[in-house]
Design a protein around this motif. Structure first.
Motif, PDB file in Angstrom:
ATOM      1  N   PHE A  17      13.069   2.930  -6.875  1.00  0.00           N
ATOM      2  CA  PHE A  17      13.338   1.543  -7.244  1.00  0.00           C
ATOM      3  C   PHE A  17      12.389   0.592  -6.523  1.00  0.00           C
ATOM      4  O   PHE A  17      11.954  -0.407  -7.091  1.00  0.00           O
ATOM      5  CB  PHE A  17      14.795   1.199  -6.898  1.00  0.00           C
ATOM      6  CG  PHE A  17      15.127  -0.248  -7.122  1.00  0.00           C
ATOM      7  CD1 PHE A  17      15.317  -0.743  -8.402  1.00  0.00           C
ATOM      8  CD2 PHE A  17      15.227  -1.126  -6.047  1.00  0.00           C
ATOM      9  CE1 PHE A  17      15.612  -2.081  -8.619  1.00  0.00           C
ATOM     10  CE2 PHE A  17      15.526  -2.464  -6.246  1.00  0.00           C
ATOM     11  CZ  PHE A  17      15.726  -2.938  -7.540  1.00  0.00           C
ATOM     12  N   GLN A  18      12.050   0.909  -5.261  1.00  0.00           N
ATOM     13  CA  GLN A  18      11.140   0.050  -4.513  1.00  0.00           C
ATOM     14  C   GLN A  18       9.754   0.022  -5.159  1.00  0.00           C
ATOM     15  O   GLN A  18       9.131  -1.031  -5.270  1.00  0.00           O
ATOM     16  CB  GLN A  18      11.027   0.533  -3.053  1.00  0.00           C
ATOM     17  CG  GLN A  18      12.272   0.285  -2.215  1.00  0.00           C
ATOM     18  CD  GLN A  18      13.338   1.342  -2.440  1.00  0.00           C
ATOM     19  OE1 GLN A  18      13.139   2.284  -3.218  1.00  0.00           O
ATOM     20  NE2 GLN A  18      14.455   1.189  -1.763  1.00  0.00           N
ATOM     21  N   ARG A  19       9.267   1.191  -5.609  1.00  0.00           N
ATOM     22  CA  ARG A  19       7.966   1.234  -6.257  1.00  0.00           C
ATOM     23  C   ARG A  19       8.003   0.511  -7.598  1.00  0.00           C
ATOM     24  O   ARG A  19       7.056  -0.165  -7.981  1.00  0.00           O
ATOM     25  CB  ARG A  19       7.535   2.696  -6.452  1.00  0.00           C
ATOM     26  CG  ARG A  19       7.175   3.387  -5.146  1.00  0.00           C
ATOM     27  CD  ARG A  19       6.838   4.855  -5.378  1.00  0.00           C
ATOM     28  NE  ARG A  19       5.691   5.020  -6.242  1.00  0.00           N
ATOM     29  CZ  ARG A  19       4.423   4.923  -5.862  1.00  0.00           C
ATOM     30  NH1 ARG A  19       4.137   4.646  -4.604  1.00  0.00           N
ATOM     31  NH2 ARG A  19       3.428   5.110  -6.724  1.00  0.00           N
ATOM     32  N   LEU A  20       9.107   0.649  -8.318  1.00  0.00           N
ATOM     33  CA  LEU A  20       9.262  -0.060  -9.578  1.00  0.00           C
ATOM     34  C   LEU A  20       9.233  -1.567  -9.359  1.00  0.00           C
ATOM     35  O   LEU A  20       8.602  -2.317 -10.108  1.00  0.00           O
ATOM     36  CB  LEU A  20      10.559   0.365 -10.256  1.00  0.00           C
ATOM     37  CG  LEU A  20      10.872  -0.310 -11.600  1.00  0.00           C
ATOM     38  CD1 LEU A  20       9.801   0.035 -12.623  1.00  0.00           C
ATOM     39  CD2 LEU A  20      12.246   0.113 -12.101  1.00  0.00           C
ATOM     40  N   LEU A  21       9.914  -2.004  -8.295  1.00  0.00           N
ATOM     41  CA  LEU A  21       9.931  -3.427  -7.974  1.00  0.00           C
ATOM     42  C   LEU A  21       8.538  -3.919  -7.584  1.00  0.00           C
ATOM     43  O   LEU A  21       8.117  -5.016  -7.972  1.00  0.00           O
ATOM     44  CB  LEU A  21      10.921  -3.676  -6.833  1.00  0.00           C
ATOM     45  CG  LEU A  21      11.229  -5.144  -6.492  1.00  0.00           C
ATOM     46  CD1 LEU A  21      11.890  -5.831  -7.684  1.00  0.00           C
ATOM     47  CD2 LEU A  21      12.124  -5.228  -5.262  1.00  0.00           C
ATOM     48  N   TRP A  23       5.591  -2.633  -8.577  1.00  0.00           N
ATOM     49  CA  TRP A  23       4.760  -2.700  -9.774  1.00  0.00           C
ATOM     50  C   TRP A  23       5.143  -3.888 -10.641  1.00  0.00           C
ATOM     51  O   TRP A  23       4.277  -4.529 -11.257  1.00  0.00           O
ATOM     52  CB  TRP A  23       4.882  -1.402 -10.572  1.00  0.00           C
ATOM     53  CG  TRP A  23       4.059  -0.287 -10.014  1.00  0.00           C
ATOM     54  CD1 TRP A  23       4.498   0.803  -9.313  1.00  0.00           C
ATOM     55  CD2 TRP A  23       2.640  -0.151 -10.096  1.00  0.00           C
ATOM     56  NE1 TRP A  23       3.456   1.611  -8.952  1.00  0.00           N
ATOM     57  CE2 TRP A  23       2.292   1.054  -9.423  1.00  0.00           C
ATOM     58  CE3 TRP A  23       1.624  -0.911 -10.663  1.00  0.00           C
ATOM     59  CZ2 TRP A  23       0.985   1.497  -9.312  1.00  0.00           C
ATOM     60  CZ3 TRP A  23       0.313  -0.460 -10.557  1.00  0.00           C
ATOM     61  CH2 TRP A  23       0.013   0.715  -9.894  1.00  0.00           C
ATOM     62  N   ALA A  24       6.431  -4.187 -10.707  1.00  0.00           N
ATOM     63  CA  ALA A  24       6.860  -5.348 -11.491  1.00  0.00           C
ATOM     64  C   ALA A  24       6.316  -6.640 -10.901  1.00  0.00           C
ATOM     65  O   ALA A  24       5.852  -7.532 -11.621  1.00  0.00           O
ATOM     66  CB  ALA A  24       8.385  -5.386 -11.555  1.00  0.00           C
ATOM     67  N   ALA A  25       6.349  -6.756  -9.569  1.00  0.00           N
ATOM     68  CA  ALA A  25       5.829  -7.961  -8.909  1.00  0.00           C
ATOM     69  C   ALA A  25       4.317  -8.090  -9.131  1.00  0.00           C
ATOM     70  O   ALA A  25       3.806  -9.176  -9.427  1.00  0.00           O
ATOM     71  CB  ALA A  25       6.146  -7.915  -7.422  1.00  0.00           C
ATOM     72  N   LEU A  26       3.596  -6.971  -9.001  1.00  0.00           N
ATOM     73  CA  LEU A  26       2.152  -7.003  -9.228  1.00  0.00           C
ATOM     74  C   LEU A  26       1.830  -7.370 -10.673  1.00  0.00           C
ATOM     75  O   LEU A  26       0.875  -8.113 -10.948  1.00  0.00           O
ATOM     76  CB  LEU A  26       1.541  -5.642  -8.884  1.00  0.00           C
ATOM     77  CG  LEU A  26       1.549  -5.247  -7.400  1.00  0.00           C
ATOM     78  CD1 LEU A  26       1.010  -3.834  -7.223  1.00  0.00           C
ATOM     79  CD2 LEU A  26       0.735  -6.231  -6.575  1.00  0.00           C
ATOM     80  N   GLY A  27       2.644  -6.846 -11.603  1.00  0.00           N
ATOM     81  CA  GLY A  27       2.433  -7.187 -13.007  1.00  0.00           C
ATOM     82  C   GLY A  27       2.651  -8.666 -13.273  1.00  0.00           C
ATOM     83  O   GLY A  27       1.890  -9.290 -14.026  1.00  0.00           O
TER      84      GLY A  27
END
Length: 295
Positions: A17-21, A23-27
């Motif tokens: 979940f941390q990595r997903l978060l 990547w979402a922030a970078l996107g």
């Protein structure tokens, strides 16, 4: 590990979940910074009916390059309607020699200050650093007087000279800090073999300078191409760079404000720097970090 146990190959890290978060922030950041570029590009491909009646983020109905053609060749930049073409050519004639000469002088200065230190070299380097942090507005009046005395006022050659002089402190700083990290034994060994000052520079030091050379070239090209202050102060009617031409085009009064032409003109002015960063951006990052660790 017990005998007979076979270690399994390393497994890729799970998509937590941390990595997903992350990547979402970078996107989101990427979308935020790229949205203006998208708006400029899409607007430049629309006609004025689409610009007035459509949404700012709407895609163009087709590829219409009329605005680009007008921005390049027939748009008015004051009293003349020759587009950005003459300004673009002025910038190319001024930028390429200015970048090449300031980078070459900076490389030689950095080589001397790093590997051929002499009494007062650190003081000289400290004075050169003043040029990096000095506000550009301070040099406008004295530089104008010097260009007048030399007969280079309001010319491409004068503008080129200004950028060379103002670029030398930065290029010297880049090369000097990079060359400090090169082993001094290389220079001493070459001197024992009878190599001269220039032989050591061209045959040993310069071939090892590719990372910082790329950084300096990109840095100088971007700064000189995007400069507006020197361009508007030191150029004449026939020597104005692309930034001044873009400003004149955007501020020229007309019966109808053609936003698509303005956007196309802004993209034309930005294309060289965008091209440089797309092609050599990864080398820029590598060059910046190459001298960070001394070995």
């Amino acid at each position: 590990m017990s005998a007979g146990t076979v270690s399994s190959p390393s497994q890729p890290r799970s998509f937590t979940f941390q990595r997903l978060l992350l990547w979402a922030a970078l996107g989101l950041f990427a979308v935020y910074f790229l949205t203006p570029l998208y708006v400029m590009l899409s607007t430049s491909l629309k006609d004025m009916d689409q610009v007035r009646g459509g949404n700012l983020l709407a895609l163009p109905s087709g590829l219409n390059f009329d605005a680009w053609a007008k921005a390049w060749g027939t748009a008015c930049t004051g009293v003349e309607c020759n587009g950005l073409k003459p300004f673009f050519l002025n910038s190319m004639m001024m930028v390429l020699p200015a970048v090449a000469v300031s980078t070459a002088i900076g490389a030689i200065n950095g080589y001397v200050l790093a590997k051929w230190t002499f009494r007062g070299s650190e003081t000289m380097f400290a004075f050169l650093l003043f040029g990096v942090f000095m506000p550009l507005q301070v040099v406008l009046l004295p530089m104008s007087q010097v260009l007048g005395w030399m007969g280079l006022a309001s010319s491409i050659w004068g503008l080129m000279l200004v950028h060379i002089v103002c670029g030398i402190p930065s290029t010297t700083l880049f090369f000097r800090n990079y060359y400090v990290g090169l082993p001094q034994e290389l220079v001493k060994a070459a001197m024992l073999d009878g190599a001269s000052f220039w032989q050591i520079f061209f045959r040993i030091v310069l071939p090892l300078s590719t990372p910082i050379l790329v950084v300096t070239l990109i840095w100088q090209f971007t700064n000189v191409w995007n400069d507006f202050l020197f361009g508007v102060v030191f150029s004449g009617a026939d020597s104005k760079p692309i930034t001044v031409g873009l400003n004149n085009l955007a501020n020229t009064s007309s019966t109808v404000k053609e936003y698509n032409v303005d956007m196309a003109a802004a993209l034309i002015a930005a294309l060289p720097t965008l091209f440089v960063y797309v092609v050599a951006g990864k080398y820029f990052v590598r060059g910046l970090t190459a001298g960070a660790v001394k070995g």
